[in-house]
Motif scaffolding. Structure first.
Motif, short mmCIF file in Angstrom:
data_model
loop_
_atom_site.label_atom_id
_atom_site.label_comp_id
_atom_site.label_asym_id
_atom_site.label_seq_id
_atom_site.Cartn_x
_atom_site.Cartn_y
_atom_site.Cartn_z
N ARG A 170 0.27 4.67 3.88
CA ARG A 170 0.09 5.85 3.02
C ARG A 170 0.50 5.54 1.58
NH1 ARG A 170 3.07 10.60 6.18
NH2 ARG A 170 2.62 11.64 4.20
N PHE A 171 1.54 4.72 1.42
CA PHE A 171 1.99 4.34 0.09
C PHE A 171 0.91 3.54 -0.64
CE2 PHE A 171 4.24 0.88 -2.32
CZ PHE A 171 4.54 1.64 -3.43
N THR A 172 0.29 2.62 0.04
CA THR A 172 -0.75 1.80 -0.57
C THR A 172 -1.99 2.64 -0.88
OG1 THR A 172 0.06 -0.11 0.66
CG2 THR A 172 -2.13 -0.28 -0.31
N GLU A 173 -2.38 3.49 0.05
CA GLU A 173 -3.59 4.30 -0.14
C GLU A 173 -3.42 5.35 -1.23
OE1 GLU A 173 -4.39 5.91 3.66
OE2 GLU A 173 -5.29 4.07 4.47
N SER A 174 -2.20 5.75 -1.54
CA SER A 174 -1.98 6.80 -2.54
C SER A 174 -1.99 6.28 -3.96
CB SER A 174 -0.64 7.50 -2.26
OG SER A 174 0.44 6.60 -2.48
N ALA A 175 -2.12 4.97 -4.16
CA ALA A 175 -2.13 4.41 -5.50
C ALA A 175 -3.29 4.99 -6.30
CB ALA A 175 -2.24 2.89 -5.44
N THR A 176 -3.04 5.32 -7.57
CA THR A 176 -4.02 6.04 -8.39
C THR A 176 -4.84 5.14 -9.30
OG1 THR A 176 -2.31 6.45 -10.04
CG2 THR A 176 -2.65 8.15 -8.34
N SER A 177 -4.59 3.85 -9.30
CA SER A 177 -5.36 2.92 -10.12
C SER A 177 -5.33 1.55 -9.47
CB SER A 177 -4.80 2.85 -11.55
OG SER A 177 -3.50 2.28 -11.55
N GLN A 178 -6.18 0.64 -9.97
CA GLN A 178 -6.22 -0.70 -9.40
C GLN A 178 -4.90 -1.45 -9.66
OE1 GLN A 178 -8.44 -2.06 -7.45
NE2 GLN A 178 -9.76 -0.24 -7.49
N ASP A 179 -4.35 -1.29 -10.85
CA ASP A 179 -3.08 -1.95 -11.15
C ASP A 179 -1.97 -1.44 -10.25
OD1 ASP A 179 -4.32 -3.43 -13.11
OD2 ASP A 179 -3.74 -2.08 -14.75
N GLN A 180 -1.92 -0.12 -10.09
CA GLN A 180 -0.90 0.46 -9.23
C GLN A 180 -1.10 0.04 -7.77
OE1 GLN A 180 1.53 1.24 -11.27
NE2 GLN A 180 1.87 3.32 -10.46
N ARG A 181 -2.35 -0.08 -7.36
CA ARG A 181 -2.62 -0.50 -5.98
C ARG A 181 -2.13 -1.94 -5.76
NH1 ARG A 181 -5.66 1.73 -2.07
NH2 ARG A 181 -6.30 0.37 -0.35
N ARG A 182 -2.39 -2.81 -6.76
CA ARG A 182 -1.91 -4.20 -6.63
C ARG A 182 -0.38 -4.23 -6.58
NH1 ARG A 182 -6.51 -5.28 -9.96
NH2 ARG A 182 -5.28 -4.94 -11.86
N THR A 183 0.23 -3.39 -7.42
CA THR A 183 1.70 -3.33 -7.39
C THR A 183 2.20 -2.82 -6.04
OG1 THR A 183 1.73 -2.90 -9.78
CG2 THR A 183 3.72 -2.37 -8.55
N ALA A 184 1.54 -1.80 -5.51
CA ALA A 184 1.95 -1.25 -4.22
C ALA A 184 1.80 -2.29 -3.10
CB ALA A 184 1.13 -0.01 -3.90
N GLU A 185 0.70 -3.04 -3.14
CA GLU A 185 0.50 -4.08 -2.12
C GLU A 185 1.56 -5.16 -2.23
OE1 GLU A 185 -3.46 -5.27 -2.93
OE2 GLU A 185 -4.39 -3.62 -1.78
N GLN A 186 1.93 -5.51 -3.48
CA GLN A 186 3.00 -6.50 -3.66
C GLN A 186 4.33 -5.98 -3.12
OE1 GLN A 186 2.73 -9.71 -4.81
NE2 GLN A 186 4.86 -9.85 -4.13
N ILE A 187 4.60 -4.70 -3.37
CA ILE A 187 5.85 -4.11 -2.87
C ILE A 187 5.88 -4.14 -1.35
CG2 ILE A 187 7.14 -1.95 -2.70
CD1 ILE A 187 6.30 -1.32 -5.55
N THR A 188 4.77 -3.79 -0.71
CA THR A 188 4.75 -3.78 0.75
C THR A 188 4.92 -5.20 1.31
OG1 THR A 188 2.32 -3.91 0.69
CG2 THR A 188 3.31 -1.72 0.87
N ARG A 189 4.33 -6.21 0.62
CA ARG A 189 4.53 -7.59 1.09
C ARG A 189 6.00 -8.00 0.95
NH1 ARG A 189 -0.61 -8.34 -1.42
NH2 ARG A 189 0.39 -9.06 -3.36
N ASP A 190 6.61 -7.68 -0.19
CA ASP A 190 8.02 -8.02 -0.39
C ASP A 190 8.92 -7.27 0.60
OD1 ASP A 190 7.21 -9.65 -2.43
OD2 ASP A 190 7.72 -8.23 -4.04
N PHE A 191 8.55 -5.99 0.85
CA PHE A 191 9.31 -5.19 1.81
C PHE A 191 9.24 -5.82 3.20
CE2 PHE A 191 11.04 -0.80 2.33
CZ PHE A 191 11.32 -0.87 3.68
N GLN A 192 8.01 -6.18 3.59
CA GLN A 192 7.82 -6.78 4.91
C GLN A 192 8.56 -8.12 5.01
OE1 GLN A 192 3.74 -7.18 5.94
NE2 GLN A 192 4.14 -7.62 8.10
N SER A 193 8.53 -8.90 3.92
CA SER A 193 9.26 -10.17 3.90
C SER A 193 10.75 -9.94 4.04
CB SER A 193 8.95 -10.92 2.60
OG SER A 193 9.73 -12.10 2.52
N PHE A 194 11.27 -8.92 3.38
CA PHE A 194 12.68 -8.60 3.49
C PHE A 194 13.07 -8.29 4.93
CE2 PHE A 194 15.82 -5.13 3.67
CZ PHE A 194 16.94 -5.79 3.20
#
Length: 465
Positions: free
Chosen positions: A102-126
């Motif tokens: 839901r966090f990734t899908e709620s991104a309102t722009s391409q830049d924000q979506r890339r940032t959200a995807e990076q956050i989820t990858r870092d979160f998952q890595s953590f």
């Protein structure tokens, strides 16, 4: 000749003014309407964008809260080594897939979506590379789990994720503010443009209305009001004469039509009443009298037959009963077509006779009783009969009150204490027939029927000498 040319010139000027004003008005309205549509569309887009930004901020907050729950759960477990302190950690891991999506899908722009995807990858890595191995180390009793190196790595990972979340949220809030400011500016411009266009249109309409009011609007308004009264059943309405030739011709045609309809409807009702009266009289004087004679003959024959002839006496008794039943049914039929008491004694007596035969207790009151036109009497009677029948069939009433008042206008009120809720226009309510009968004599019918409050029907018919 010059006067005629002047008259033609004025008429042509009025036509030109009408065309020019209409064209200009249409243009102004189209422009104002287009601007308003644009403003509405822009406002809708802005509202959708702001709603999307708020949703993105909420989902980012949910993800950040999961990080805090994970950190709190694992830290408590490292310190206490008790499984119960891992409950927030487990709940956060279970909620992570849905929350991350839901966090990734709620991104309102391409830049924000890339940032959200990076956050989820870092979160998952953590979770995968640090949090889960740390919990396993504690469960194995590895002393390195509470060592400085491990704790420093965890803190660094959490601080980096928090910084990513803060950057994402800051960018999203900046976009939200920018969209809000742009929407406000666009809306203000649209409102100003639409206000100017509408003000110009209003001024043009005002001038044009003043010029046209006396020549066209006032006579047409009177004709429209008369037509509405005619449609409501008032056939006595007439249109006053007009100086405008076209409106005058319209009024003359309207008055002729109304007078013709009024005469035609009255003749139809009078003819119908005469047919009903003649049919009821023929039934009473013809078939009913023959049946009475037949029953008398059967009774005489029954007296001549010995009691020992049981088969013959039984057949005669049965025939006598059938003849009496036929007489009663014929009397009821004749009464339904046109009751004899209505002809002999008048409206009030006929209504009282109807009340005496009603299965629901019915009380009849009258004021200034007198005889009036037989056609009006018959139609008023059948209106009351239909109203009482409706109350018996549908109202679940325990009492019906009928009031008949004679003055310049015949006023009849039929009230019951039933369930109410009758709609005059509803199919099957029986009100259409009542309205037509009353309208045939320029009368009016009103219904009050609140749900649970009973039904009251008020009929008013003018009495003409």
């Amino acid at each position: 000749m010059s006067a005629q040319q002047e008259h033609r010139g004025r008429r042509l000027g009025l036509t030109s003014l009408t065309v020019a004003a209409g064209g200009l008005l249409a243009s102004l309205i189209c422009v104002a309407f287009a601007v308003l549509l644009w403003a509405i569309a822009d406002a809708n887009n802005s509202v959708s964008a702001r709603r999307a930004s708020r949703t993105a901020l909420v989902e980012a907050g949910n993800m950040k809260q999961l990080l805090l729950d994970l950190e709190a759960g694992q830290s408590s477990f490292v310190i206490t080594e008790r499984e119960t302190f891992l409950q927030p950690w487990r709940a956060a891991r279970a909620a992570y897939p849905t929350t991350a999506r839901r966090f990734t899908e709620s991104a309102t722009s391409q830049d924000q979506r890339r940032t959200a995807e990076q956050i989820t990858r870092d979160f998952q890595s953590f979770v995968k590379d640090y949090s889960v191995p740390l919990v396993e180390m504690v469960r194995r009793g590895d002393p390195a789990a509470s060592g400085l190196e491990v704790m420093t790595e965890g803190k660094g990972r959490v601080d980096a994720l928090r910084a990513e979340f803060d950057e994402y949220i800051t960018d999203e809030r900046a976009q939200l503010a920018e969209r809000t400011d742009a929407a406000g500016a666009n809306s203000h411009q649209a409102v100003v443009a639409a206000t100017v266009g509408l003000a110009a249109s209003t001024a043009l309409v005002t001038v044009f209305t003043v010029l046209q009011h006396r020549a066209v609007v006032r006579p047409v308004r009177g004709a429209a009001a008369a037509a509405e009264q005619l449609a409501g059943g008032d056939l006595g309405v007439r249109v006053p004469p007009s100086r405008v030739a076209e409106i005058g011709a319209l009024g003359t045609a309207f008055n002729s039509m109304a007078a013709s309809l009024q005469d035609s409807r009255r003749r139809i009702m009078e003819s119908t009443e005469a047919v009903h009266r003649r049919t009821a009289r023929d039934l009473h004087d013809g078939a009913q009298q023959r049946l009475v004679s037949l029953m008398i003959g059967l009774r005489l024959a029954r007296e001549l037959v010995p009691e020992t002839e049981t088969a013959a006496t039984d057949l005669l008794d049965q025939s006598i009963d059938n003849a009496q039943t036929a007489i009663n049914e014929l009397r009821e039929l004749a009464s339904g077509i046109y009751p004899l008491v209505l002809t002999v004694k008048g409206l009030v007596a006929a209504v009282q006779d109807l009340a005496s035969r009603c299965p629901v207790p019915t009380v009849v009151e009258s004021t200034d009783e007198r005889r009036i036109s037989s056609t009006v009497e018959s139609n008023a009677y059948f209106v009351v009969a239909e109203a009482v029948t409706n109350a018996v069939k549908h109202a679940q009433a325990s009492r019906i009150d009928v009031s008949v008042e004679f003055a310049d206008t015949l006023r009849i009120k039929v009230a019951d204490d039933g369930v109410g809720g009758v709609d005059e226009a509803s199919p099957g309510s029986g009100m259409t027939g009542l309205t037509d009968r009353v309208a045939a004599f320029d009368g009016k019918l009103a219904i009050e029927s609140p749900p649970g409050g009973g039904t009251t029907i008020l009929i008013q018919i003018p009495i003409r000498d």
